[in-house]
Write an enzyme that holds these catalytic residues in place. Structure first.
Site, PDB file in Angstrom:
ATOM      1  N   GLU A   1       0.836  -1.216   0.000  1.00  0.00           N
ATOM      2  CA  GLU A   1       0.000   0.000   0.000  1.00  0.00           C
ATOM      3  C   GLU A   1       0.869   1.264   0.000  1.00  0.00           C
ATOM      4  O   GLU A   1       0.566   2.252  -0.657  1.00  0.00           O
ATOM      5  CB  GLU A   1      -0.930   0.000   1.223  1.00  0.00           C
ATOM      6  CG  GLU A   1      -1.945  -1.122   1.233  1.00  0.00           C
ATOM      7  CD  GLU A   1      -2.794  -1.188  -0.041  1.00  0.00           C
ATOM      8  OE1 GLU A   1      -3.167  -2.306  -0.440  1.00  0.00           O
ATOM      9  OE2 GLU A   1      -3.059  -0.130  -0.645  1.00  0.00           O
TER      10      GLU A   1
ATOM     11  N   HIS B   1     -12.893  -8.190  -5.073  1.00  0.00           N
ATOM     12  CA  HIS B   1     -12.745  -7.442  -6.329  1.00  0.00           C
ATOM     13  C   HIS B   1     -13.895  -7.658  -7.293  1.00  0.00           C
ATOM     14  O   HIS B   1     -14.035  -6.896  -8.261  1.00  0.00           O
ATOM     15  CB  HIS B   1     -11.420  -7.834  -6.973  1.00  0.00           C
ATOM     16  CG  HIS B   1     -10.243  -7.469  -6.130  1.00  0.00           C
ATOM     17  ND1 HIS B   1      -9.975  -8.096  -4.928  1.00  0.00           N
ATOM     18  CD2 HIS B   1      -9.272  -6.541  -6.272  1.00  0.00           C
ATOM     19  CE1 HIS B   1      -8.899  -7.574  -4.381  1.00  0.00           C
ATOM     20  NE2 HIS B   1      -8.457  -6.633  -5.154  1.00  0.00           N
TER      21      HIS B   1
ATOM     22  N   TYR C   1      -2.881  -7.374 -11.081  1.00  0.00           N
ATOM     23  CA  TYR C   1      -2.034  -8.067 -10.108  1.00  0.00           C
ATOM     24  C   TYR C   1      -1.201  -9.150 -10.795  1.00  0.00           C
ATOM     25  O   TYR C   1      -0.054  -9.390 -10.430  1.00  0.00           O
ATOM     26  CB  TYR C   1      -2.899  -8.666  -9.003  1.00  0.00           C
ATOM     27  CG  TYR C   1      -3.699  -7.622  -8.257  1.00  0.00           C
ATOM     28  CD1 TYR C   1      -5.083  -7.514  -8.405  1.00  0.00           C
ATOM     29  CD2 TYR C   1      -3.079  -6.701  -7.432  1.00  0.00           C
ATOM     30  CE1 TYR C   1      -5.806  -6.538  -7.748  1.00  0.00           C
ATOM     31  CE2 TYR C   1      -3.796  -5.712  -6.761  1.00  0.00           C
ATOM     32  CZ  TYR C   1      -5.155  -5.641  -6.931  1.00  0.00           C
ATOM     33  OH  TYR C   1      -5.882  -4.664  -6.279  1.00  0.00           O
TER      34      TYR C   1
END
Ligand SMILES: C=C(C[SeH])C(=O)N1CCC[C@H]1C(=O)O
Ligand SMILES: [Zn+2]
Length: 557
Positions: free
Chosen positions: A311, A440, A450
């Site tokens: 993050e 998601h 990803y």
């Protein structure tokens, strides 16, 4: 802000976007000479879901916020029914990670899907219609074309298929080895010799990363493992300390430190005041170069320390491209944004670095400890690849109509079985909607980013390690998996140069700025794991493990 308030501001912003788009379409921007200005117009010439008529946009937002609310408020009972208030974070994730009771794991796996995906099936069908309607209003054939436009790569889906073909042999070796270890642990009744692996035994609610199985899968059980979670707890780590350590890694490279706004406005732990929160980790840019935030329900584990770096990678990217025009304040492509933090985390997770930060007493220069480390990384990175592919291969099929709305769940399991070699604990049906059990899907966050990230982060890592003189392809004494770029300002400069570009240039230019290459390439990933791949082949041969899995058992009817 209430959901009505959020809806009103969403509609207001859509009106602004539509007005801006109308003005842009009246300009002959394609004949503009200045490449930078032309590129800004090109971005603004795409409207996205704001192209929907307001009543349809309202329906779109209502459906999505309803599915997200179902997901983030879902609660389940534990196996013996003594508590029925278990939430995904931290309760169910902790059980999936640490329980070794197949009955408890099966119960939690089924109960989570009963209380999330199953409740979203009809909403999702309607949601897909609206995504495709928005795509057509933008001149695309369907939602797939709309979603992939951001990559600006003509043969993107075949490039992804080629990358997966290159990596399948390595995945199959890992799959065979893990199935063998799980069979030793649970017995042949629970885990077969040649079939798919039962999904609920893989240490994760979605079988997307298997790192929590290190205790069962460590190549050398008697040697040190690098899961330093116990040491983190023993040393009194807190979520705040975890993010401060991550910030220190970034600044050791000469990158931009986290701002006061970040420290004052981020949410780094699950609130204990009863507030409902979407706990799925996320990073937020308020586009003023200072107000940047993370929301993460952090627990003190190595896994969450790695996620904290993930993050913080988003945040660093926000800060680095803050000087770009608004439309370029995003990643070179979505995979780049996901790769920044993970690239640095490849250094953080090394035994060498964990010793530097006092989480490992000593780093024994022992090839068996090294193999335990490589296995821990592979259980996350290699295991993830087919999952990352399945998530959007399924959605591309649904948007394009290749997957009919009557077969949503069984086509999901056909992909899960075919690409990941896993099976549900019980045969599933079209009464279920298991894709909806993964954030998601209700969150409508594209996922191939990803998969792209897990490929390119090794290209970035390899390039930065060469710059930091931590890796030399011709020097076996300095293998790629032992590289730690910590404190290297040259590597930091190279990374910053790419990050500051944002989306101002096509992504091959950004790739070239850091690696010298212009395409996605799995070679760096294979180089990194070569020692483990050699070990797995020998180990599987010695144990006469079958490579691959049968697919004749029904998983969904
Ligand atoms: C950490 C985030 C937020 Se950008 C995430 O969604 N990730 C990171 C790894 C894959 C994917 C997941 O959790 O499924
Ligand atoms: Zn991310």
């Amino acid at each position: 802000m209430t959901s009505a308030g959020m809806l009103a501001s969403r509609l207001e912003y859509a009106r602004f976007e539509k007005d801006r788009w109308k003005q842009v379409t009246q300009v002959d921007w394609k004949s503009i000479k200045d490449e930078n200005v032309k590129r800004q117009f090109k971005v603004l010439s795409k409207l996205g879901t704001a192209a929907l008529p307001e009543d349809r946009l309202e329906k779109y937002d209502q459906l999505q916020s309803g599915m997200e609310r179902t997901y983030s408020t879902a609660r389940v009972c534990n196996l013996n029914g003594t508590s029925c208030d278990l939430s995904l974070e931290p309760d169910l994730s902790e059980i999936m990670a640490n329980s070794r009771d197949p009955e408890e794991l099966e119960h939690v796996w089924l109960a989570w899907r009963e209380n999330t995906g199953k409740k979203m099936r009809n909403s999702y069908k309607e949601f897909v219609e609206l995504i495709n309607e928005a795509a057509e209003l933008n001149g695309f054939s369907d939602g797939t074309e709309l979603w992939l436009d951001v990559y600006d790569t003509a043969d993107f889906q075949s490039q992804i298929a080629r990358l997966w073909d290159q990596l399948t042999p390595l995945y199959e070796q890992l799959h065979a080895y893990v199935r063998g270890r799980l069979r030793q642990h649970y017995g042949e009744e629970v885990v077969s010799r040649d079939g798919p692996i039962p999904a609920h035994l893989l240490g994760n609610m979605w079988s997307q990363s298997w790192g929590n199985l290190l205790d069962i899968c460590k190549p050398y059980p008697e040697k040190a493992s690098v899961d330093v979670t116990p040491q983190m707890k023993a040393q009194g780590y807190t979520p705040l300390k975890m993010f401060q350590m991550s910030d220190e890694f970034f600044t050791s490279l000469g990158l931009i430190p986290m701002t006061p706004e970040f420290w004052n406005r981020s949410i780094l732990e699950k609130p204990d005041d009863g507030r409902e929160l979407v706990c799925h980790a996320s990073a937020w840019d308020f586009y003023d170069g200072k107000d940047v935030r993370i929301k993460q329900c952090t627990v003190v584990t190595l896994e969450d320390l790695i996620t904290a770096h993930h993050e913080m990678g988003h945040i660093e990217y926000f800060l680095q491209y803050a000087g770009q025009p608004q439309v370029f304040k995003t990643g070179a492509n979505p995979g780049f944004h996901e790769a920044v933090g993970d690239t640095l985390a490849l250094s953080v997770a090394t035994p060498k670095h964990l010793k530097k930060i006092g989480l490992l007493e000593e780093v024994i220069n022992d090839p068996e400890v090294d193999m335990n480390f490589l296995m821990s990384v592979a259980l996350d990175k290699i295991a993830f690849l087919p999952f990352g592919y399945v998530m959007d291969k399924w959605r591309w099929g649904v948007f394009s109509g290749d997957i009919s709305e009557d077969d949503l769940n069984c086509e999901w399991w056909k992909l899960r079985l075919g690409l990941q070699g896993i099976e549900p604990p019980q045969v599933r049906s079209e009464m279920d909607f298991d894709p909806g059990a993964k954030y998601h899907i209700p969150g409508n966050v594209p996922y191939i980013r990803y998969f792209v990230s897990f490929i390119i982060q090794f290209q970035f890592h390899k390039a930065l390690c060469i710059t930091a003189n931590q890796y030399d392809p011709n020097d076996r004494a300095r293998p790629l998996h032992q590289c730690d770029i910590y404190n290297n300002k040259e590597a930091g400069k190279k990374l910053a140069k790419m990050l500051s570009m944002g989306a101002s240039k096509p992504w091959p230019d950004a790739m070239e700025a850091i690696t010298g290459q212009r395409e996605m390439d799995a070679t760096a990933l294979r180089d990194y794991f070569q020692p483990l791949e050699d070990w797995l082949k020998r180990e599987n041969q010695e144990n006469q493990e079958i490579i691959g899995w049968k697919t004749d058992e029904p998983v969904c009817t």
